[in-house]
Every structure is written in C-alpha cells, then in structure tokens.
Design an enzyme around this catalytic site. Sequence first.
Site, mmCIF file in Angstrom:
data_model
loop_
_atom_site.group_PDB
_atom_site.id
_atom_site.type_symbol
_atom_site.label_atom_id
_atom_site.label_comp_id
_atom_site.label_asym_id
_atom_site.label_seq_id
_atom_site.Cartn_x
_atom_site.Cartn_y
_atom_site.Cartn_z
ATOM 1 N N SER A 1 -8.632 -9.828 0.219
ATOM 2 C CA SER A 1 -7.784 -8.875 -0.469
ATOM 3 C C SER A 1 -7.361 -9.382 -1.825
ATOM 4 C CB SER A 1 -6.558 -8.550 0.382
ATOM 5 O OG SER A 1 -5.543 -9.496 0.157
ATOM 6 N N LYS A 2 -7.464 -8.479 -2.748
ATOM 7 C CA LYS A 2 -7.116 -8.764 -4.130
ATOM 8 C C LYS A 2 -5.653 -9.225 -4.214
ATOM 9 C CE LYS A 2 -7.302 -8.426 -8.645
ATOM 10 N NZ LYS A 2 -7.920 -9.518 -9.388
ATOM 11 N N ARG A 3 -4.833 -8.615 -3.387
ATOM 12 C CA ARG A 3 -3.420 -8.949 -3.406
ATOM 13 C C ARG A 3 -3.154 -10.406 -3.064
ATOM 14 N NH1 ARG A 3 -1.032 -5.260 0.210
ATOM 15 N NH2 ARG A 3 0.069 -7.063 1.016
ATOM 16 N N GLY B 1 -5.024 -12.879 -3.897
ATOM 17 C CA GLY B 1 -5.705 -13.781 -4.817
ATOM 18 C C GLY B 1 -7.211 -13.841 -4.707
ATOM 19 N N ASP C 1 -13.438 -9.600 -11.528
ATOM 20 C CA ASP C 1 -13.039 -11.000 -11.684
ATOM 21 C C ASP C 1 -14.256 -11.910 -11.680
ATOM 22 O OD1 ASP C 1 -10.352 -10.381 -11.724
ATOM 23 O OD2 ASP C 1 -10.116 -10.614 -9.555
#
Length: 485
Positions: A253-255, A257, A263
């Site tokens: 999950s992007k949340r 990290g 990215d």
Amino acid sequence: MQQVRTRFAPSPTGYLHLGGLRTALYTWLLARKYNGRFILRIEDTDQEREVPGSVELIYKSMRQAGLTYDEGPDVGGDYGPYIQSQRKDTYLPYALQLIESGHAYPCFCTKEELDKRRAETTQRGDTWKYDKKCLSIPKEEAKRRMESGESYVIRQNIPATGTAGFDDILYGHVEVSCDTLDDNVLIKADGLPTYNFANVIDDHLMAISHVTRGTEYLSSAPKYNLLYSALGWTPPLYIHLPVVMKDATRKLSKRHGDPSFEDLLEMGYLREAIINFIALLGWSPGTDQEFFTLEELIEAFDETTLNKSPAIFNMDKLTWFNTEYIRRLPFEEYLELATPWFDKTLQGVEIDYKRLAELMQSRTEVFNRIPDMVAFLKEVPEYEVGLYINKRSKTTVENSKEALEFILPVIEGIEPWSEPVIHDALMGAIADSGRKNGAVLWPLRIALSGQQSTPGGAVEIACLLGKEESILRIQKALKKLAAEV
RNA sequence: GCCUCCAUAGUCUAGCGGUCCAGGACGCCGCCCUCUCAAGGCGGAAACACGGGUUCGAGUCCCGUUGGAGGUACCA
C-alpha cells in the site's frame, strides 16, 4: 463467441499502485489476446475520497505502461460517458425498476441510527446485518416520503432464504447462503450509486464480457449476480485476481510507503522491467521463458492459469529484471537515460560521459544509484588508510606508499593521455620492476578514488580523471600515507 | 466472531495420479576469471504446512486441522 470487451475501472484516489497496475495489465492482455476492446472507466462515485489530479495521473500511467485503451474518458467511444459521476442519471431508473419488482426498497434509516444499532449488535457478539426495517413500510407511504424530499437510500432486497452464487474462471463456482448477505445500499443519499450497483449497471451497459478485478470483490459477487438476474441480464465472465502483498501478512500500500508505478519510474526502473516483473507475479507461462515484451505477453498469456494465492512483491527480483533490461539497452539510449543522473553529482566536472557510460551500463541496477557510484570522480571521499590494505594484492599501508612513489613518475611521463597508452605504460613499468599488478594498481585505485570498488579499474579511472587531476590525487594520497607511516 | 477463498524452498513459480529421492528464476553461499566492483563461467545449501482417507501408487483427488488472505460501510 461474443466480442471480448474488458475494462479497467480504477477509482481516482491517488497513484496507480502496483496491484492496480497488474490488474490493468492482465485485463489489457485479455482484450488484446482475443482481439477485443479494452476500456478505461473511472469509478468516482465516492466524491469524498476523490483526489484532485488523479484522473489525469491514471491516463498518464496507463500510457507510460503501454496499456492503450480503445474506449475511455479521454479517447471517447460508443458507450460513454466513461466517468461514473457523469452517468449519474442512468442508475436511478434501474433502481426504481428494482423497487417495482421487489428486488430493492427505499430505506429512510439515518446513518446515525444505523451506526448505533450496528454497535449494539456487534457488542452483543452478533453479526450485524441490516434488519430490513424499512422493507415493511407500505409502498404507497414509501413513495410519498421519497417524493417529499426526505433523505433516503435504496437497498438491495436480498432473499431471506436460498443461495446465491456465481462462476469465476479461476475460482470456479462460488455459492453462498443468502442469509449471510447484507441488504447493501445501491443508491446513496446523494443520488450517486455505490460500487455495488454501478459496477453491475455499467458493465452491462458497456457490454463488458469479462470482469477482472481484485479478490476484495469475491465475496460480494453473488450479490451482483442476484442483481443481474433481477434485471434479466446475463452476468459477465468473472476473473478475480489475488492481491499483491508486501510481505506474508500485509498488502502493498502506497499509504505505508510502498512505491507506486510512478515512484518506480522516478527511481529509475524501466517500464519494460516493471511490466515484465508484474506479469510474472502470480502468473507463469509454464515454460522457462522469463523475458517478455508486451507483444510476447499477449501471445503467451493465459487467463485460466493465473495463480489463486496472493503474491509477495519482491523488490530484489524487480531490480534484477531492471539490471538485465538496462544491460540490453542500446548504448545510445543508456547514455541518454544515464546523463541526467551523472549530472546530479558531476555537474561542472569535465568527464567523458560516453566512456563513463560504457563503464557504467553493466553496473547499473537502478538509475537512482548512479550518482553515488560516480561521485568520487568529482571529489575523493573521506577514507581510512586501512583501505590500502588488501590481502589478495598483498598490500599494506607501507608498501602502498612505496608503490605510489614508484608509479607517480611513470604517470607524469605518460603522453598522450589515453586508455591504451596509460595501460601499456603502467603495465610495462610494473612488469619491468618485477612487481605484481595488484601491488601497484590496488593502491593506485584507492589513491584515485578513495574507495575500494569503482566502475572500471585504476587505468579507466585515471583516464577519466585526466592526467593533472590524477597526479594531484596521487600526491595527496602520498601525503596522507606519509602522515600514517 | 461469521462468510468466502488460498496453501511447493526466504521470494516468484513449474507440477494438472506413476516420467518428482520435486524443475526454473531472484536472493544467498563457494570456486574460477580478475588491478576493485559488476558482468561471465562452474558448483552448492534451500520446499511439497500437518493429520486422516481414496488408490497398486498422492505434491497432484477427498475430509479435517493449522496458517494466511479477502469480505463483513450511504469505500471502492
């Protein structure tokens, strides 16, 4: 067989995460494999979660990934609009039709009431389900209240008994008892449909043949099929895809990290490497082939052999793919891609980028690692004299100093300053003196670079640095060594 | 808790009843090459979660246990 039409339907809530990218890739592959159509649809029915700019980011990411779509918000098509908020008016009539046929009903319970009742139920240890309270409101009264402007939602009326099921290409037939299903909201108080409703309506209206999506929808799929049959429609073929994990228990999950597709691109991962790696995360061609272009993937892809269990995203393997793809890059392309990364630490330094690129191409794993690897060309980093001690070359601080004193005049006499000339001069002098190559070249590299591992050897580095700078660095190193002995 | 799904090395996987004392890849370790690193060459350690069945025979089929995932929202 009817025409294959697949769709990727992300919500504009931020970046395209890697699980989403994989779903998009497989969905695209499916369409291309059967010469079908691939559609992009934006599912923005939750206006609170919408992140500005993310729709544009989705378009951009899809292009960067090479996943071209035949229909979509920014390319048009015969089944538009392709943004759900722009289709607002198409959903209500179907919901009203369902109310008419008894498969749905308006509900006037407020969110606060429901939260309270839910809390009470779960506190008792019971499983919460909407209790169909509003189902018992007489139709006429319900109609009157709806028209009076009172706030309401429309709920699906799940049969109290019996079972509901669906067929999945991967998971086979899945069937559940209706009493485990909740009367989900179809139309929200704001008039917009929930995913539970919009996906059914839009997939049918857009003539989607195969619905590919994450397994988070696996347990609600039976409810969707109930809707299809209530509307008299034939459900699509389903392919539910397992989630992509960061480790055994947590999903990517992007949340937290974990990198998004964007990215990764920014870090210097090649799109081809990312796609290749992602394609093999949960799917195998059944052969030992591991390098695939998108074209080759279309050829080899088989939606029936996808893996059913969650796969862990392995950064090391991605990096390996990236290293391989970088190595296979035509040199000119590598030079072009590497140049901005060289500039990060070598801006203003006179270095032959072309030669540097030749030395670096087989050593580049990810482009963002380049600056640190070449920084020594601008300036010798601080280092301990212990670096001069090398077992294999049998060097010590003392004999390194001696070796440098020996080689300095040789270097001063080299003309012209080119790799072959430097090489021959050094090798000749070393051989004549009866020394071992390593005994001189090891200390020389340390003196020139201040580090024990460098792209290329002492000769290549000396050439890149230039005669003057090389001599300067050796003199400086001698001073440093003298202070130690 | 309840519902659904899943289960081969650290990781991604091949395997769809005998050809598997389980194959490939990443990573890891060792050796060779070598002025370092990388590349390259050679070699190595490492897995069928457990227990019952079915069968002449099970990694492969069935059941259970355990473990994990997903769902359980007026989010998707």
